[in-house]
Design an enzyme around this catalytic site. Structure first.
Site, PDB file in Angstrom:
ATOM      1  CB  CYS A   1    -102.240 -83.524 -50.044  1.00 11.11           C
ATOM      2  SG  CYS A   1    -103.719 -82.568 -50.438  1.00 11.11           S
TER       3      CYS A   1
ATOM      4  CB  SER B   1    -106.558 -79.815 -49.083  1.00  9.86           C
ATOM      5  OG  SER B   1    -107.498 -79.020 -48.380  1.00  9.86           O
ATOM      6  CG  ASP B   2    -103.146 -79.348 -43.278  1.00 11.00           C
ATOM      7  OD1 ASP B   2    -104.128 -79.082 -42.557  1.00 11.00           O
ATOM      8  OD2 ASP B   2    -102.014 -79.556 -42.825  1.00 11.00           O
ATOM      9  CB  CYS B   3    -107.311 -76.407 -42.669  1.00  7.32           C
ATOM     10  SG  CYS B   3    -108.203 -77.863 -42.069  1.00  7.32           S
TER      11      CYS B   3
END
Length: 785
Positions: free
Chosen positions: A278, A310-312
């Site tokens: 995401c 999640s993206d970072c």
């Protein structure tokens, strides 16, 4: 590859003769793994049990603090159960790279094959090539894991839509078309994860030792895990006051349905991806990683079987940049409850326990996330004991930077190169017709040809290096002393001197990662600095019209070059990877016939009057908004999506296609609206009965063999509000020989290919005359009740 070599490598792979020793005594370290003695008596180590039973068993042995610390990308492990730390974040966009902490080049494997950037392979429009590249990257990824230099979970491919040419990460995508992005997603995931090989399928034949995948399906059958990102509507990194951490993408239901979502749906349903990421941005006011409707949809509607990351730092951005929650605990709770399984970052580890203590999160939410994570790890064999005794054990350093992989990288660069202009058939050049050659420009002798997410290439070379064998007398001048930014004219004098002396001039300019990169979007689409002045000055003094070679992913306004008779040819090479210079030399001197097509529209500079943050695909004449991408844009262009020339000419012949289709018996209702009759696709009971074939013959009329990219478009009946101007419904790359024809066939499902979304996000199929278009041919298919 010659069949004898393929056969020999296959035998080596099946019988493990490449090393001569069991993996357990090979002279390089093992990866970390679970279920080694004395911890192998736990049920989660029992490979005869189902994946679900093993995952549930593992969860039952964990304490709450242990569970929470397993929900971040840099998982700490559980020593008392023999579970080692694990780094979920490895990268493999167009080759193994160390952008993520899971990969390192500080080991026995010092480099990896650097394939062309995705935008270039996208320009090949070749599904089998995409599959083979992914399969080759997968072999190298598994080799990296086997020597302890990578994990098994890689966060690629990027399947976002390249909506605006200013986006710095557009280079990581296949371009602006959702059908192409969806097809690439499917091929990359299938090739990389290896499941097709285990099942005996696949889009291509693969390389040598990949045959080992047929030995045993294991417990779950994943060789590696691919991750489709960034879900969803993500394509702004840093533009003005907006950045990816705070941007709210305001997207209509119509655009979500037929532009932004289709690649992810295909990635999950057809590609069987084991991971979805995401994105940072919000969508209509809600951060993507907190959008329960989007995340749950992947499982409940699309049948997703994997984990969602999640993206970072996307979880922390919910609190710190979007200001969507009032506490950090709320940010952790809202994402896990929405359906995210693991965070790239530390918020969950820091605030997860307090979120439970405050009643904002339940342990059941954590158990659900862990079940998805452990299920993927079990399918990958991480809990099967020593990987030296399991599948894929023979992949090692000998499988990285192989001659086969380098040849594939070269072929990809060849197929993705696009010839945009070729006045008076200036190209190809004849070797014996050139006494001296000058290579000029900031990218002519530049080693950074891979774009972003590039690791350490096997044997990188420059364009200048590649041309050495094509001319006895070759000279070079950078032209712009500071490189691509070209902020001064310093260096022009040397470039002009070199140009005057040479028989033929090739000028290599364009973009690099100082201009477009992750977290870097452009503000204009002109050539950087004084590059345009350099090109025009060199063109004015050269003995013959010059060849202009353009690098970079986002379009640039080169109308000046297109209209300048002193510039005979324009060639786009994008970011062609470590062997891209050789591919360019082969094309310019006629050893290879170019066949790539532009995967994006090239706009004039005035396009940047539009706000980059306007996510609307459809035009809006009331506010002077022309729309975006070839499907909707109604303004002027420099080059069109799908443009690309060859050294030969082709003609198309339509061999077969229906004239009429009937919806009779497939639907109960036909609706009247916007002056046209239509049916809702989700109410059509028998879409399969409407499927038809379009068969096309491609004839090579010239004196050179070559490939032709056949693009089949459709146009809806007359005008309907919100309908695309045209849309791609099929593509194929067909190889032809001189004065002969080859055939290709497209399977068209009207419910999928001839429909589009209405303003409420429901797909509709119009009644009336749909136009199929390929080249100059148009054919009407009438859909009636």
């Amino acid at each position: 590859m010659e069949w004898r070599s393929l056969f020999f490598l296959t035998i080596i792979a099946l019988f493990g003769f490449t090393t001569g020793f069991p993996q357990s005594i090979l002279p390089y370290p093992h990866p970390q793994f679970a279920c080694k003695p004395p911890y192998n008596s736990y049920q989660f180590c029992n490979i005869t049990l189902s994946v679900a039973a093993r995952a549930q068993s593992l969860i039952s042995h964990l304490t709450l603090p242990e569970k929470i610390h397993l929900l971040i990308d840099n998982a700490t492990g559980v020593p008392r159960l023999g579970i080692p730390p694990y780094k979920w974040w490895s990268e493999s966009l167009h080759g193994i790279n160390d952008n993520g902490p899971g990969v390192t080049f500080n080991g026995i494997i010092p480099s990896a094959t650097s394939f062309p950037q995705v935008i270039v392979t996208g320009a090949s429009f070749n599904r089998s090539l995409w599959y083979e590249i992914a399969a080759a990257i997968g072999v190298e990824a598994r080799a990296f894991f086997n020597v302890g230099q990578a994990g098994l979970t890689f966060w690629a491919p990027n399947i976002n839509i390249f909506r605006d040419p200013r986006w710095g990460r557009g280079q990581e995508t296949t371009g602006e078309d959702p059908l192409v992005a969806a097809a690439y997603a499917v091929e990359f995931v299938r090739g990389f994860q290896g499941e097709d090989r285990l099942a005996g399928g696949g889009s291509g034949d693969g390389f040598g030792r990949r045959r080992e995948l047929a030995e045993n399906s294991g417990n779950g059958g994943l060789m590696l895990s691919a991750c489709c990102k960034h879900y969803s509507a993500y394509d702004v990194d840093k533009w003005g006051i907006h950045n990816r951490y705070n941007f709210d993408a305001v997207v209509t239901e119509q655009d979500m349905e037929d532009t932004y979502q289709p690649p992810f749906k295909s990635c999950i349903q057809q590609g069987k991806a084991s991971c979805v990421m995401c994105s940072y941005n919000s969508i209509n006011g809600v951060p993507a990683c907190a959008r329960e409707d989007l995340l749950r949809r992947t499982r409940e509607e699309w049948g997703f079987n994997g984990y969602i990351t999640s993206d970072c730092e996307a979880v922390s951005a919910i609190y710190e940049h979007h200001n969507f929650t009032t506490t950090r605990e709320d940010a952790v709770a809202i994402t896990l409850k929405a359906g995210m399984d693991i965070e790239c970052g530390n918020y969950t580890a820091l605030y997860g326990l307090s979120a439970i203590q405050q009643g904002k999160l339940e342990e059941g939410d954590i158990d659900r996330a862990l079940f998805n994570l452990f299920s993927v790890q079990i399918r990958l064999g991480i809990f099967n004991g020593d990987p030296a005794n399991g599948l894929f054990r023979n992949f090692g350093p000998q499988d990285v930077c192989t001659s086969e992989h380098k040849a594939l990288a070269l072929e990809a660069a060849r197929q993705g190169t696009v010839l945009l202009k070729n006045e008076n058939k200036f190209l190809p050049l004849k070797r014996n017709g050139i006494s001296s050659l000058a290579l000029i420009g900031p990218m002519a002798n530049n080693h950074t040809m891979g774009g972003d997410y590039t690791g350490i290439p096997c044997s990188p070379s420059t364009v200048f290096d590649a041309f050495q064998s094509y001319s006895k007398k070759i000279s070079y001048a950078i032209g712009c002393l500071d490189g691509v930014p070209c902020k001064t004219r310093a260096g022009f004098a040397e470039a002009l001197s070199v140009a005057r002396e040479a028989d033929t001039v090739i000028l290599v300019a364009g973009l690099d990662t100082t201009q477009e990169y992750e977290e870097v979007d452009r503000y204009h689409i002109r050539l950087p600095g004084f590059q345009k002045d350099l090109i025009e000055a060199v063109a004015a003094v050269s003995k013959r019209p010059l060849v202009l070679v353009l690098t970079g992913a986002g379009s640039v306004d080169v109308s000046f070059a297109k209209n300048n008779p002193r510039i005979a040819s324009i060639v786009w090479i994008g970011y062609p990877g470590e062997i891209g210079g050789k591919a360019l030399a082969e094309i310019i001197f006629g050893d290879y016939n170019p066949g790539g097509r532009l995967p994006v529209t090239w706009y004039p500079s005035s396009f940047t009057n539009l706000l980059m943050t306007d996510m609307n695909m459809r035009p809006d004449l009331s506010r002077g908004y022309p729309g975006r991408t070839y499907r909707f844009y109604i303004g002027e262009t420099i080059y069109e999506f799908g443009d690309g020339l060859s050294y030969t000419t082709f003609t198309y012949t339509l061999l077969s296609a229906p004239n009429k289709l009937s919806l009779l018996g497939t639907t109960t209702d036909v609706y009247v609206g916007d002056e046209r009759n239509y049916a809702y696709v989700d109410e059509l009971r028998y879409c399969d009965t409407l499927v038809f074939n379009v068969q096309i013959s491609v004839t090579n009329n010239g004196g050179m063999d070559g490939s032709n990219v056949v693009l089949l478009f459709s146009r809806v009946p007359n005008f309907f509000k919100g309908a695309p101007r045209k849309q791609l419904i099929g593509f194929d790359r067909v190889h032809t020989t001189t004065c002969k024809a080859a055939e290709t066939n497209f399977v068209v499902n009207p419910c999928e290919h001839l429909s589009f979304a209405d303003e409420y996000g429901r797909r509709i199929l119009l009644l009336g005359n749909h136009t199929l278009m390929v080249g100059d041919i148009e054919h009407i298919v009438s859909i009636e009740v």
